[in-house]
Enzyme design. Structure first.
Site, mmCIF file in Angstrom:
data_model
loop_
_atom_site.group_PDB
_atom_site.id
_atom_site.type_symbol
_atom_site.label_atom_id
_atom_site.label_comp_id
_atom_site.label_asym_id
_atom_site.label_seq_id
_atom_site.Cartn_x
_atom_site.Cartn_y
_atom_site.Cartn_z
ATOM 1 N N GLY A 29 0.827 -1.208 0.000
ATOM 2 C CA GLY A 29 0.000 0.000 0.000
ATOM 3 C C GLY A 29 0.853 1.246 0.000
ATOM 4 N N ASN A 30 0.223 2.380 0.213
ATOM 5 C CA ASN A 30 0.964 3.641 0.310
ATOM 6 C C ASN A 30 0.334 4.503 1.395
ATOM 7 O OD1 ASN A 30 -1.095 5.482 -0.965
ATOM 8 N ND2 ASN A 30 -0.769 4.061 -2.676
#
Ligand code: C5P
Length: 232
Positions: A29-30
């Site tokens: 993810g980020n």
């Protein structure tokens, strides 16, 4: 009373960060919080627009009053954005889309084991949602129903060779969108904070606009630039 600047307009706005699953419990993810996209949706509605909001993962709920669709992975976001963009006047791609995803999804949790070597994760490219929409729009020609105004975001870091704005200008040309909102990112800048500092670049070579302050202040500046561009 004077008409609101975006009265009668439909804006599609994507927000948040995508997640790319590795196995049933893990993902890549980020750190996108979705807050800039939420601020944009509120500013657009305050300016009189109808908002189709495409939410990836965010650390707070979508604002009241939007037409909401949700997506987790980049490819799900692509399907939702493509649908929301049809018939919209403007698309704002503020979502942080993973550029890569794991090449394979493993159906059961990847285990530690003493007999086997540590796992190696191979990544493959995700579709560039924005660039593909720009290409689709060009292919549709005059009878198309895709937005005439597409706004991209670029989170850039400068380096010894090029400044943040030089990278932004190159990205604007490469992606083919009308506006690009460029911000400088780093460990403690922008992602997950309440402040933002951006430069809005225009494909038609209008003077860049700098905006800094809260994410609401920055959203107001972006929506003003969008309203100005729609007026022509
Ligand atoms: O190339 P880069 O990821 O920096 O481009 C950022 C812009 O492109 C953002 O507007 C983002 O929402 C969009 N994007 C996209 N599809 C991707 C990656 C980024 O639409 N796979």
């Amino acid at each position: 009373p004077a008409e609101l600047p975006l009265a009668g307009r439909i804006l599609a706005i994507s927000a948040g960060g995508t997640r790319e699953p590795l196995d049933p419990v893990r993902y890549l993810g980020n750190r996108s919080s979705g807050r800039q996209g939420i601020a944009l949706a509120k500013a657009a509605m305050a300016a009189g627009a109808r908002v189709r909001f495409i939410a990836a993962h965010m650390d707070q709920p979508a604002p009241e009053g939007v037409e909401l669709s949700t997506a987790s992975t980049a490819r799900q976001l692509q399907a939702a954005v493509n649908e929301a963009a049809r018939g919209a006047d403007v698309l704002i791609m503020s979502a942080a889309v993973a550029d890569f995803r794991p090449a394979e999804y493993v159906d059961s949790k990847i285990k530690k084991s003493d007999e086997h070597a540590d796992p190696v994760i191979t990544l493959v490219r995700n579709p560039d949602i924005l660039a593909l929409l720009v290409a689709d729009r060009a292919a549709q020609g005059l009878v198309g129903d895709l937005p005439g105004l597409i706004v991209g975001f670029a989170a850039e870091t400068g380096d010894a060779e090029n400044s943040v704005l030089e990278y932004g200008a190159a990205k604007l040309a490469r992606k083919g969108c009308e506006l690009l909102v460029v911000n400088e990112v780093g460990e403690n800048l922008t992602f997950g904070t309440d402040e933002n500092s951006v430069t809005i670049l225009f494909a038609n070579a209008a003077e860049p606009v700098h905006a800094a302050g809260s994410k609401d202040d920055v959203a107001a500046a972006i929506i003003a630039a969008v309203a100005g561009a729609l007026r022509g």
